[in-house]
Structure formats: structure tokens, C-alpha cells
Write a protein that holds these residues in place. Structure first.
Motif, PDB file in Angstrom:
ATOM      1  N   ASP A 131       0.730  -0.872   0.092  1.00  0.00           N
ATOM      2  CA  ASP A 131       0.053  -0.034  -0.070  1.00  0.00           C
ATOM      3  C   ASP A 131       0.843   1.278  -0.112  1.00  0.00           C
ATOM      4  OD1 ASP A 131      -1.758   1.775  -0.118  1.00  0.00           O
ATOM      5  OD2 ASP A 131      -2.893   0.882   2.348  1.00  0.00           O
ATOM      6  N   LEU A 132       1.058   2.126  -0.895  1.00  0.00           N
ATOM      7  CA  LEU A 132       1.966   2.982  -1.402  1.00  0.00           C
ATOM      8  C   LEU A 132       0.694   4.736  -0.573  1.00  0.00           C
ATOM      9  CD1 LEU A 132       2.969   2.730  -4.677  1.00  0.00           C
ATOM     10  CD2 LEU A 132       3.858   2.173  -2.743  1.00  0.00           C
ATOM     11  N   GLY A 133       1.974   4.758  -0.121  1.00  0.00           N
ATOM     12  CA  GLY A 133       1.459   5.735   0.791  1.00  0.00           C
ATOM     13  C   GLY A 133      -0.147   5.617   2.352  1.00  0.00           C
ATOM     14  N   ALA A 134       0.719   4.689   2.790  1.00  0.00           N
ATOM     15  CA  ALA A 134      -1.148   4.572   2.986  1.00  0.00           C
ATOM     16  C   ALA A 134      -0.975   4.643   4.872  1.00  0.00           C
ATOM     17  CB  ALA A 134       0.221   3.253   3.915  1.00  0.00           C
ATOM     18  N   GLY A 135      -1.016   6.288   4.630  1.00  0.00           N
ATOM     19  CA  GLY A 135      -1.307   7.270   6.155  1.00  0.00           C
ATOM     20  C   GLY A 135      -0.941   5.780   7.170  1.00  0.00           C
ATOM     21  N   ASP A 136      -2.108   6.427   7.799  1.00  0.00           N
ATOM     22  CA  ASP A 136      -2.242   5.762   9.109  1.00  0.00           C
ATOM     23  C   ASP A 136      -2.842   4.083   9.312  1.00  0.00           C
ATOM     24  OD1 ASP A 136      -4.694   6.080   8.677  1.00  0.00           O
ATOM     25  OD2 ASP A 136      -5.601   6.650  10.342  1.00  0.00           O
ATOM     26  N   GLY A 137      -2.783   3.312   7.612  1.00  0.00           N
ATOM     27  CA  GLY A 137      -3.279   2.015   7.568  1.00  0.00           C
ATOM     28  C   GLY A 137      -4.125   1.429   7.822  1.00  0.00           C
ATOM     29  N   MET A 138      -5.702   2.043   7.862  1.00  0.00           N
ATOM     30  CA  MET A 138      -6.656   1.903   8.495  1.00  0.00           C
ATOM     31  C   MET A 138      -8.022   1.557   7.172  1.00  0.00           C
ATOM     32  SD  MET A 138      -7.394   2.936  11.727  1.00  0.00           S
ATOM     33  CE  MET A 138      -6.194   1.642  11.381  1.00  0.00           C
ATOM     34  N   VAL A 139      -7.166   2.246   6.132  1.00  0.00           N
ATOM     35  CA  VAL A 139      -7.518   1.943   4.837  1.00  0.00           C
ATOM     36  C   VAL A 139      -6.921   0.409   4.596  1.00  0.00           C
ATOM     37  CG1 VAL A 139      -7.742   1.575   1.958  1.00  0.00           C
ATOM     38  CG2 VAL A 139      -7.883   4.350   4.146  1.00  0.00           C
ATOM     39  N   THR A 140      -5.236   0.126   5.070  1.00  0.00           N
ATOM     40  CA  THR A 140      -4.951  -0.661   4.500  1.00  0.00           C
ATOM     41  C   THR A 140      -4.986  -2.162   5.521  1.00  0.00           C
ATOM     42  OG1 THR A 140      -3.283   0.196   5.132  1.00  0.00           O
ATOM     43  CG2 THR A 140      -2.510  -1.897   4.813  1.00  0.00           C
ATOM     44  N   LYS A 141      -5.450  -1.269   6.355  1.00  0.00           N
ATOM     45  CA  LYS A 141      -6.516  -3.060   7.430  1.00  0.00           C
ATOM     46  C   LYS A 141      -7.872  -3.911   6.633  1.00  0.00           C
ATOM     47  CE  LYS A 141      -5.683  -1.930  12.418  1.00  0.00           C
ATOM     48  NZ  LYS A 141      -6.040  -1.087  13.409  1.00  0.00           N
ATOM     49  N   LYS A 142      -8.173  -2.716   5.597  1.00  0.00           N
ATOM     50  CA  LYS A 142      -9.574  -3.897   5.177  1.00  0.00           C
ATOM     51  C   LYS A 142      -9.022  -4.974   3.785  1.00  0.00           C
ATOM     52  CE  LYS A 142     -12.185  -0.419   6.679  1.00  0.00           C
ATOM     53  NZ  LYS A 142     -13.040  -1.051   7.637  1.00  0.00           N
ATOM     54  N   MET A 143      -7.630  -4.300   3.131  1.00  0.00           N
ATOM     55  CA  MET A 143      -7.123  -5.464   2.716  1.00  0.00           C
ATOM     56  C   MET A 143      -6.568  -6.059   3.005  1.00  0.00           C
ATOM     57  SD  MET A 143      -5.714  -2.693  -0.471  1.00  0.00           S
ATOM     58  CE  MET A 143      -5.251  -1.338   0.229  1.00  0.00           C
ATOM     59  N   ALA A 144      -5.350  -6.340   3.711  1.00  0.00           N
ATOM     60  CA  ALA A 144      -4.850  -6.991   4.289  1.00  0.00           C
ATOM     61  C   ALA A 144      -5.125  -8.292   5.078  1.00  0.00           C
ATOM     62  CB  ALA A 144      -3.835  -6.761   6.231  1.00  0.00           C
ATOM     63  N   SER A 145      -5.575  -8.837   5.445  1.00  0.00           N
ATOM     64  CA  SER A 145      -6.049 -10.431   5.478  1.00  0.00           C
ATOM     65  C   SER A 145      -5.932 -10.615   4.433  1.00  0.00           C
ATOM     66  CB  SER A 145      -7.977 -10.068   5.942  1.00  0.00           C
ATOM     67  OG  SER A 145      -8.981  -9.736   5.697  1.00  0.00           O
ATOM     68  N   HIS A 146      -6.303 -10.734   3.033  1.00  0.00           N
ATOM     69  CA  HIS A 146      -6.294 -11.545   1.538  1.00  0.00           C
ATOM     70  C   HIS A 146      -4.684 -11.399   1.397  1.00  0.00           C
ATOM     71  CE1 HIS A 146     -10.373 -11.310   0.952  1.00  0.00           C
ATOM     72  NE2 HIS A 146     -10.430 -10.251   0.623  1.00  0.00           N
ATOM     73  N   PHE A 147      -3.615 -10.641   2.470  1.00  0.00           N
ATOM     74  CA  PHE A 147      -2.293 -11.482   1.697  1.00  0.00           C
ATOM     75  C   PHE A 147      -1.934 -11.668   3.035  1.00  0.00           C
ATOM     76  CE2 PHE A 147      -4.597  -7.841  -0.527  1.00  0.00           C
ATOM     77  CZ  PHE A 147      -4.260  -8.823  -1.772  1.00  0.00           C
ATOM     78  N   LYS A 148      -0.679 -12.157   2.061  1.00  0.00           N
ATOM     79  CA  LYS A 148       0.695 -13.353   3.432  1.00  0.00           C
ATOM     80  C   LYS A 148       1.289 -12.232   4.098  1.00  0.00           C
ATOM     81  CE  LYS A 148       0.224 -17.706   1.844  1.00  0.00           C
ATOM     82  NZ  LYS A 148       1.047 -18.928   0.209  1.00  0.00           N
ATOM     83  N   ASN A 149       1.594 -12.049   3.043  1.00  0.00           N
ATOM     84  CA  ASN A 149       2.965 -10.850   3.730  1.00  0.00           C
ATOM     85  C   ASN A 149       2.347  -8.824   3.176  1.00  0.00           C
ATOM     86  OD1 ASN A 149       4.942 -12.279   4.145  1.00  0.00           O
ATOM     87  ND2 ASN A 149       4.989 -12.345   2.136  1.00  0.00           N
ATOM     88  N   VAL A 150       2.186  -7.925   4.345  1.00  0.00           N
ATOM     89  CA  VAL A 150       1.827  -6.813   3.461  1.00  0.00           C
ATOM     90  C   VAL A 150       2.332  -5.635   4.240  1.00  0.00           C
ATOM     91  CG1 VAL A 150       0.020  -5.154   4.699  1.00  0.00           C
ATOM     92  CG2 VAL A 150      -0.779  -7.837   4.656  1.00  0.00           C
TER      93      VAL A 150
END
Length: 304
Positions: A131-150
Motif C-alpha cells: 500500500d503506497l502512501g498508506a497513511g495511518d493504515g486504516m484503509v490497509t487493514k481493509k485489504m490485509a487479511s487477503h495477503f500473507k505479506n503486507v
């Protein structure tokens, strides 16, 4: 004669601000905000009609809005945030201030909306997300469960601390595209209008996205307005995307045909979503309008 506001006046002004916000909140609570997600299909070429995916306000979006309503009611916290912001703005960027104060979280899409855009289900699992320019990661969390490495990148040091606290692997912005990793999904959400070299970033993405199956997710606020927060004297980017058009639909079409295609990307689907952020005393949340593009490397191009 002094210009200092009297306490009764300040108090009545605060009460009036809160009252107006509460009336506005009532209106939003009774709305599904369908206009946040709609576009005028008559204003885009016929070949793009089938690429458009209509989204709607879902439970996760409503939960975020409820959090915004609740936080806006924390009067003393909001007053403190306003005072702290006025002081910190002398030597910190807006993003870093939000990271320091642990406020200003953003909402681009829910996990369910992310799944719909990529055409995946709850059980879909892949290898690498960045996630490029991820900010605080709140949006990243919406995607994270689908990947082994974040993996994440972020210019703001304050936000880097928050991302690390959330358990994400922070990669330096100079090394994420060094060829050591190939990514199955790259998200670039509200970054291209806030960075110095947006065209170079897209070229780096193309070179590090997994061939055939890799997907790029781009969110871009329209109407387009570039503003570089870090490492720019005049806040203008060194590279310009040159987006043309006067409407959301016109600019969406121009981006697809004159930015993504020439760089070797093929459109998979696109949508429109609200770009929401936590508010303050005067408004419970702020909203901008995002175009969301899901792209892949075109078959007739090669990784460079």
C-alpha cells in the motif's frame, strides 16, 4: 477597545457551531448517499460502460460515519486538537500532525467493496500486497487479511510509527521498487495527486506488479488538483499528469485513455466512492469524490 472575544460570545459561537453540525448529522444519518457512488454514463464512451462497477454505502461505511459522529461530539478533545494543530502547523505537515494526534483517519472503501472490485471472496489469499502512501493504515487493514505479506510506504515519520504499531512492514520509499519483491496487488490510494513524480511511480508499479494476475488499485480525487505536501517549495509536482476535462466523467475518461493506457496499463474495472475523513467541531466528516481504478499490465507490453 480590545478585539478579544468575550467568554459569553465564544460560548454562544461554539454552541451555534455544534447545533449546525448536529442538524447536518441528522440529514446524513437519514441518507444512503447514493449520489456519492453514481456517475453519468452518458458522459463516458460506450466501451467503458461495462467496465463501471456500481458500489453502494454498506455497513462498514456506515460504521465509519457513526465513529465520525461520535468523535465530533468529544468537544474538549476537538478543542485540544484545534489548538495543537495551530501550533504544530508551524513545523509539521498536515499528515504528520494527524499522525502525532492520532486523528484524521480516512475511509476509501470497505473490505466488502475491495473484494467486489477485485472479484474475490472472503477466502481468497495471495502473497504480497504493498500500500503506497498508506497513511495511518486504516484503509490497509481493509485489504490485509487477503495477503500473507503486507508492505507499506509513507513519507511522514509520524505515520510510519502508526503503521509499525499496526503490524505492517514499512519499506523505505526509495527501495520498495528495487526488484527484490514482486507484488500481487499494489494499492495507490490518493497518492498520485500528492507526490512529486506520479508518472515515475506508475512506471515503478508496472515493473513490480506480477504479470498477468497482478492488480493495481488507484484512487484519485476528482476534480484533479495536485498538491505536494513534502519536498516541494511551491507544493507543485515535478511531473504533471496533465489530466483534462471539466467533469468527474470527463476526467475519468481522460485518465484511462491518456495516462494509464500510454503507460501500458489495461483497465479491469472502475468505480466512484466517497473519500471520507474524520471531521472536527464544525463537521463530523469531510468528503471528497474518488475515482477508483483497478488495472493490470496490458498483454502487449513487457515489464521494464
Amino acid at each position: 477597545m480590545t478585539s478579544t472575544l468575550s467568554y459569553p460570545y465564544a460560548r454562544s459561537r461554539l454552541m451555534r457551531t455544534v447545533y449546525i453540525r448536529l442538524k447536518d448529522d441528522e440529514k446524513h444519518r437519514n441518507s444512503k448517499h447514493t449520489y456519492w457512488y453514481e456517475i453519468d454514463l452518458n458522459r463516458i464512451p460506450d466501451d467503458l460502460h461495462l467496465k463501471f462497477y456500481q458500489l453502494y454505502q454498506d455497513d462498514e461505511t456506515e460504521e465509519f460515519l457513526e465513529i465520525c459522529y461520535e468523535k465530533a461530539d468529544w468537544i474538549f478533545t476537538q478543542i485540544w486538537n484545534a489548538l495543537a494543530r495551530s501550533l504544530l502547523s508551524w513545523f509539521m505537515s498536515n499528515t504528520s500532525i494527524n499522525g502525532y494526534l492520532k486523528r484524521g483517519s480516512m475511509f476509501v472503501y470497505s473490505q466488502a467493496q475491495f473484494q467486489k472490485l477485485l472479484g474475490i471472496d472472503d477466502f481468497w489469499l495471495s502473497e504480497n500486497l504493498i500500500d503506497l502512501g498508506a497513511g495511518d493504515g486504516m484503509v490497509t487493514k481493509k485489504m490485509a487479511s487477503h495477503f500473507k505479506n503486507v508492505f507499506v510506504t509513507e513519507v511522514s515519520h509520524q505515520m510510519q510509527y502508526r503503521l509499525a504499531e499496526n503490524g505492517f512492514t514499512v519499506i523505505d520509499i526509495e527501495s520498495w521498487a528495487n526488484g527484490h519483491l514482486i507484488y500481487d496487488v499494489i494499492s495507490c490510494l490518493n497518492l498520485l495527486d500528492r507526490c512529486n513524480y506520479p508518472l515515475n511511480i506508475l512506471k515503478q508499479i508496472k515493473a513490480t506488479l506480477r504479470p498477468e494476475t497482478g492488480r493495481l488499485v488507484v484512487a484519485l480525487v476528482l476534480p484533479f488538483s495536485a498538491y505536494v505536501e513534502e519536498n516541494s517549495v511551491d507544493h507543485k509536482p515535478a511531473e504533471k499528469l496533465g489530466i483534462q476535462g471539466n467533469t468527474f466523467e470527463d476526467q475519468t475518461t481522460d485518465i484511462i485513455n491518456n495516462v494509464f493506457k500510454p503507460l501500458g496499463f489495461e483497465l479491469v474495472t472502475f468505480s466512484r466512492v466517497p473519500y471520507l475523513s474524520e471531521g472536527d467541531l464544525s463537521t463530523s466528516f469531510y468528503v471528497l469524490h474518488d475515482a477508483i481504478f483497478v488495472l493490470k499490465v496490458a498483454n502487449n507490453t513487457t515489464q521494464s
